[in-house]
Design a protein around this motif. Sequence first.
Motif, PDB file in Angstrom:
ATOM      1  N   HIS A 117      30.487  23.186  28.640  1.00  0.00           N
ATOM      2  CA  HIS A 117      29.894  22.106  27.842  1.00  0.00           C
ATOM      3  C   HIS A 117      30.448  22.072  26.422  1.00  0.00           C
ATOM      4  CE1 HIS A 117      26.958  18.919  27.564  1.00  0.00           C
ATOM      5  NE2 HIS A 117      26.536  19.394  26.409  1.00  0.00           N
ATOM      6  N   LYS A 122      33.432  17.045  28.756  1.00  0.00           N
ATOM      7  CA  LYS A 122      32.349  16.063  28.669  1.00  0.00           C
ATOM      8  C   LYS A 122      32.843  14.691  28.221  1.00  0.00           C
ATOM      9  CE  LYS A 122      30.984  17.823  24.089  1.00  0.00           C
ATOM     10  NZ  LYS A 122      31.753  19.085  24.139  1.00  0.00           N
ATOM     11  N   GLU A 123      34.087  14.619  27.742  1.00  0.00           N
ATOM     12  CA  GLU A 123      34.648  13.348  27.295  1.00  0.00           C
ATOM     13  C   GLU A 123      35.335  12.567  28.415  1.00  0.00           C
ATOM     14  OE1 GLU A 123      37.267  14.355  24.088  1.00  0.00           O
ATOM     15  OE2 GLU A 123      35.745  15.601  23.095  1.00  0.00           O
ATOM     16  N   LEU A 124      35.344  13.120  29.628  1.00  0.00           N
ATOM     17  CA  LEU A 124      35.937  12.420  30.765  1.00  0.00           C
ATOM     18  C   LEU A 124      35.225  11.082  30.955  1.00  0.00           C
ATOM     19  CD1 LEU A 124      38.039  13.058  33.103  1.00  0.00           C
ATOM     20  CD2 LEU A 124      36.028  13.491  34.520  1.00  0.00           C
ATOM     21  N   SER A 126      33.173   7.945  32.227  1.00  0.00           N
ATOM     22  CA  SER A 126      31.961   8.002  33.051  1.00  0.00           C
ATOM     23  C   SER A 126      32.100   7.285  34.391  1.00  0.00           C
ATOM     24  CB  SER A 126      30.788   7.391  32.272  1.00  0.00           C
ATOM     25  OG  SER A 126      31.063   6.035  31.934  1.00  0.00           O
ATOM     26  N   LEU A 188      31.058  18.753  36.939  1.00  0.00           N
ATOM     27  CA  LEU A 188      31.558  17.398  37.199  1.00  0.00           C
ATOM     28  C   LEU A 188      30.524  16.564  37.948  1.00  0.00           C
ATOM     29  CD1 LEU A 188      35.207  18.275  38.265  1.00  0.00           C
ATOM     30  CD2 LEU A 188      34.542  17.051  36.187  1.00  0.00           C
ATOM     31  N   LEU A 192      28.677  14.463  35.020  1.00  0.00           N
ATOM     32  CA  LEU A 192      29.584  13.325  34.959  1.00  0.00           C
ATOM     33  C   LEU A 192      29.514  12.443  36.201  1.00  0.00           C
ATOM     34  CD1 LEU A 192      32.598  15.279  33.445  1.00  0.00           C
ATOM     35  CD2 LEU A 192      31.102  13.683  32.238  1.00  0.00           C
ATOM     36  N   SER A 193      28.625  12.783  37.134  1.00  0.00           N
ATOM     37  CA  SER A 193      28.375  11.980  38.345  1.00  0.00           C
ATOM     38  C   SER A 193      29.618  11.753  39.193  1.00  0.00           C
ATOM     39  CB  SER A 193      27.761  10.621  37.950  1.00  0.00           C
ATOM     40  OG  SER A 193      26.530  10.800  37.285  1.00  0.00           O
TER      41      SER A 193
END
Length: 351
Positions: A117, A122-124, A126, A188, A192-193
Amino acid sequence: MGTSLHRYLEIKMHQAIRSRRYDKITVVGEYTRTSPSEIFHGEKTDKSFNWQCPTALIVGNELQIQCFPGYDHVEHYAELIATYLDLQQREGNEALTIPSNVNFIPCSCSDTQRALHSTNLKELPSDVDTVVLGLFHRLSRLTGDVEWRGGDGCFGWVVRRFNNRVVAFIGCRPSFWGDIAGEVVHYLASFLSVREVIYFGKIGSVKKSIRPNNYLATGGRSYVQGQLVEWENSLESSTLLLALDCVIVGNHVTLGSVLHETKDWLSTLPVYADFVDPEVGMMAQAAIRSRIKFSYLHIFSDNVAEKYVEDLSNERERSVLVGISHLYDVVQDILHHYLSTNSLKANGHRS
């Protein structure tokens, strides 16, 4: 690994370990690339990903080796160091006689999740449906000339669309060894679904007559600490359609360190075991718990059951890289076929 063990260990040893002896060496789960920690001089900076090695911090007469947090990762490095120093002692290297102890501080899955984290993962975007992890830099035909994103962080990625799905090809600068790979899958899916993870890497055969760098491995079963994990291998039909002559569909065994791949261990394996690596079973377990799809397609880079010239100690030599290049083309054919002709099932839709 046999006679190649010494060379394999040599290329992994931080210069601080080779410089002198210490009263104590401790491997810890801490990802840092800044002073006073010292970066390993042997890092393979000629490639984009999977090149960052553990760093070292000297405190008095104690040495701390700092790895990206993960139980398998820190244990593996502690065993590498202890084995290396033991070999040095046997060879009469008085300057590197074994220290009072080499140990590691175990990491929990929470430690790994906190570390992930703190990265740029986390910037991938959405809207990503499918993630392809692993040897990202070998898939140029699929990634195209699109500029990779992520800056100088742990992860870098290229996002492309195939048919109805958005696919992110993700590379990691540090190694995501063993259970770290499972936590990456969990992250992931949970944060990030992402609905599907495909892992492209390298693997070792536990059966004779499988020459390294000549075959691919895939499957839908792994034995993790003796327990069978099963899942649907989405890549199987594309693999058998396009590469039947160089693909082995078999049963995988998950083992936390290549140093555990001994003759004694090999003698205890059931006859239905075909290949081994530290990640596949951990990633499959995480995918099942997260209710997402998972598949893998790996290149055989080593054979635990039979000695060949090519193994983990020389996989970066030019002759090996040239010889293996045709398999990267085959992998790209398979992935392109799968990503372009298959759609994610309804139960994989985002909530």
